[in-house]
Motif scaffolding. Structure first.
Motif, short mmCIF file in Angstrom:
data_model
loop_
_atom_site.label_atom_id
_atom_site.label_comp_id
_atom_site.label_asym_id
_atom_site.label_seq_id
_atom_site.Cartn_x
_atom_site.Cartn_y
_atom_site.Cartn_z
N ASP A 229 -0.07 -5.54 4.57
CA ASP A 229 1.36 -5.42 4.79
C ASP A 229 1.95 -6.72 5.33
O ASP A 229 3.13 -7.01 5.10
N GLU B 47 6.04 5.36 1.45
CA GLU B 47 6.56 5.89 0.18
C GLU B 47 8.07 5.68 0.06
O GLU B 47 8.84 6.63 -0.05
N GLU C 205 0.81 -1.22 0.00
CA GLU C 205 0.00 0.00 0.00
C GLU C 205 0.84 1.27 0.00
O GLU C 205 0.32 2.37 -0.08
N LYS D 94 2.51 3.02 2.25
CA LYS D 94 2.17 4.03 3.26
C LYS D 94 3.36 4.93 3.59
O LYS D 94 3.19 6.09 3.95
#
Length: 505
Positions: free
Chosen positions: A249, A41, A37, A39
């Motif tokens: 995750d 970066e 996802e 989150k």
């Protein structure tokens, strides 16, 4: 010094193509699996997904065909095209261009005149096997059979007529890590996201200060890098106390764990953390079918091992169908050498080896970690000597804020990992992740407290240390040029498919 100018000119061009190629496949893979996802970066998480996708596809290709230069070029061009398509959709182009520029410049500095490690002699033979043979044509050899997936990936992105391409993948992977850790460290001055920033700062200092010689990376450090990214993701949930949302995750962490394992089997202990996280998941979050599906990922690599060595994992004798005696002896050689016996003749079943290990290996650990440890504890000592802070570092404070049950379990797992490492394979390179993670975990809570109580001092100290470490890194890499010139007559030190001998040691 003779330089192959074709290699020199094409090196940055091919570095850019390989970088964008792998990112292109990573973006493609994540788009259709959405397993990460993103989150935090981090660029390397996309890069890693690209490597996972490419490696998996090519394992099946190699069942029938060698990984020829033609296949490598086609793969690079398709991946770069995928990246360009995505690049044209980016709204903020400048940060992406800054990233590309940073990685290309840094990786060139890092691996140019890097030299060749002692292990590369047989690593090179493994790479050439994959380039010139299909899987069934590769013959068992005690060194070839180790089959690190990193060498397989290197064979995909290296070209037989450009020796410098052998060094591009590892230098890119290391450099993107530096970019990510530096970027995440700087978050601390923006939104005071203490835990991730401090963790990244600790890792960054170690990478720049200790892992600053390309020739020392081998197949050990790529697995360490992946494990460090797993640590960052886990800590993000650990300090946010947000285990309920770790569903996707966890699956991504599982995939990363398998990837680290097939690169170096000594990374297997990372799964202890995943077992811990699995029990933290709610019953609804445990997607058993997805866990099972991801667990099929290492099977093609295991099949590779079986065809090459007769073992599912070489050199673990209990999973060998042939070459079992050779695997037992190879395991002994590894354990004996790891415990400090260069002649590999000592008995390893008792604890008499500890004296030998202390004499031959302890100095290496002390040299590696002592200055690093001083950097971590110096501000803590300063903080403790301030009278008004002493009462803050109390048992009750840590019990309420940091030393909760999750922290204790996490610390326990690290202690178990380090104990297993010490008993079975206590060589520095086998335990980097476990040793470093334990150090970081022990000091991290106090650093968080220092930032809350004395933010300006801690930030200034961190900036000074970071600048000094960067200067040290630059010095080491400039000084390496003279080191290289003393040992080799040509760059890269490979001619006619053979590694050149050093002029002098």
């Amino acid at each position: 010094m003779n330089i192959n100018f074709i290699d020199l000119i094409l090196f940055p061009v091919l570095s850019l193509l390989i970088l964008t190629c792998i990112l292109g496949y990573g973006i493609f893979f994540n788009k259709y699996t959405y397993i990460n996802e993103d989150k935090i970066e981090l660029k390397n998480l996309i890069f890693i997904q690209g490597l996972i996708f490419i490696g998996l596809v090519f394992i099946f290709i190699n069942f029938f065909y060698p990984i020829s230069d033609t296949l490598s070029i086609i793969t690079i061009l398709i991946g770069t095209l995928l990246y360009i398509i995505n690049f044209l959709k980016i709204k903020r182009i400048k940060p992406e261009l800054n990233f590309l520029f940073f990685v290309l410049i840094f990786s060139f500095i890092y691996c140019f005149y890097a030299g060749i490690s002692d292990d590369f002699i047989y690593h090179f033979e493994t790479i050439k096997n994959f380039k010139n043979k299909n899987l069934y044509e590769i013959l068992h050899d005690r060194r070839i059979s180790y089959n690190s997936h990193w060498l397989f990936l290197t064979s995909i992105f290296s070209l037989s007529y450009l020796n410098s391409t052998l060094f591009i993948l590892t230098s890119l992977f290391f450099t993107i890590s530096i970019y990510d850790f530096l970027k995440l460290s700087l978050v601390i001055t923006k939104n005071k996201n203490y835990y991730l920033s401090i963790l990244s700062f600790f890792i960054l200092i170690f990478f720049l200060g200790v892992l600053n010689n390309y020739k020392d990376l081998g197949t050990d450090i790529p697995g360490v890098i992946i494990s460090m990214y797993m640590l960052i993701i886990i800590f993000n949930y650990f300090y946010n106390k947000d285990f309920e949302t770790i569903n996707n995750d966890f699956l991504f962490l599982l995939l990363l764990g398998y990837f680290a394992f097939i690169i170096k089997i000594t990374n297997v202990l990372i799964f202890l953390f995943l077992v811990f996280l699995f029990f933290k998941l709610s019953q609804k979050s445990k997607k058993y079918w997805m866990i099972l599906l991801i667990s099929f990922y290492p099977l093609p690599w295991i099949f590779q091992n079986f065809i090459i060595s007769g073992c599912l994992i070489w050199p673990i004798s209990m999973v060998c169908f042939t070459n079992k005696e050779s695997a037992i002896y190879e395991t002994y050689l590894i354990e004996s050498f790891a415990k400090g016996d260069i002649t590999t003749t000592m008995i390893v079943n008792n604890f008499d080896w500890i004296k030998v290990w202390f004499f031959n290996h302890f100095n290496k650990l002390l040299e590696t970690y002592f200055i690093y440890f001083l950097i971590l504890i110096t501000p803590i000592i300063y903080f403790l000597f301030k009278k008004n802070n002493r009462m803050e570092i109390s048992f009750n404070f840590f019990k309420k804020k940091y030393l909760d049950l999750n922290y204790k379990y996490f610390l326990l797992i690290l202690l178990v990992c380090n104990t297993i490492w010490f008993i079975y394979a206590p060589a520095y390179r086998f335990g980097i992740f476990y040793n470093l993670s334990l150090l970081i975990t022990l000091v991290l809570p106090i650093w968080i407290l220092m930032l809350r109580k004395n933010y300006n001092f801690t930030i200034k100290y961190s900036k000074v240390i970071l600048l000094l470490i960067i200067f040290y890194f630059v010095y080491e890499n400039i000084n390496r040029i003279s080191w290289y010139n003393e040992r080799y007559n040509v760059w890269p030190p490979i001619e006619n498919g053979k590694i050149l001998e050093r002029i002098k040691n």
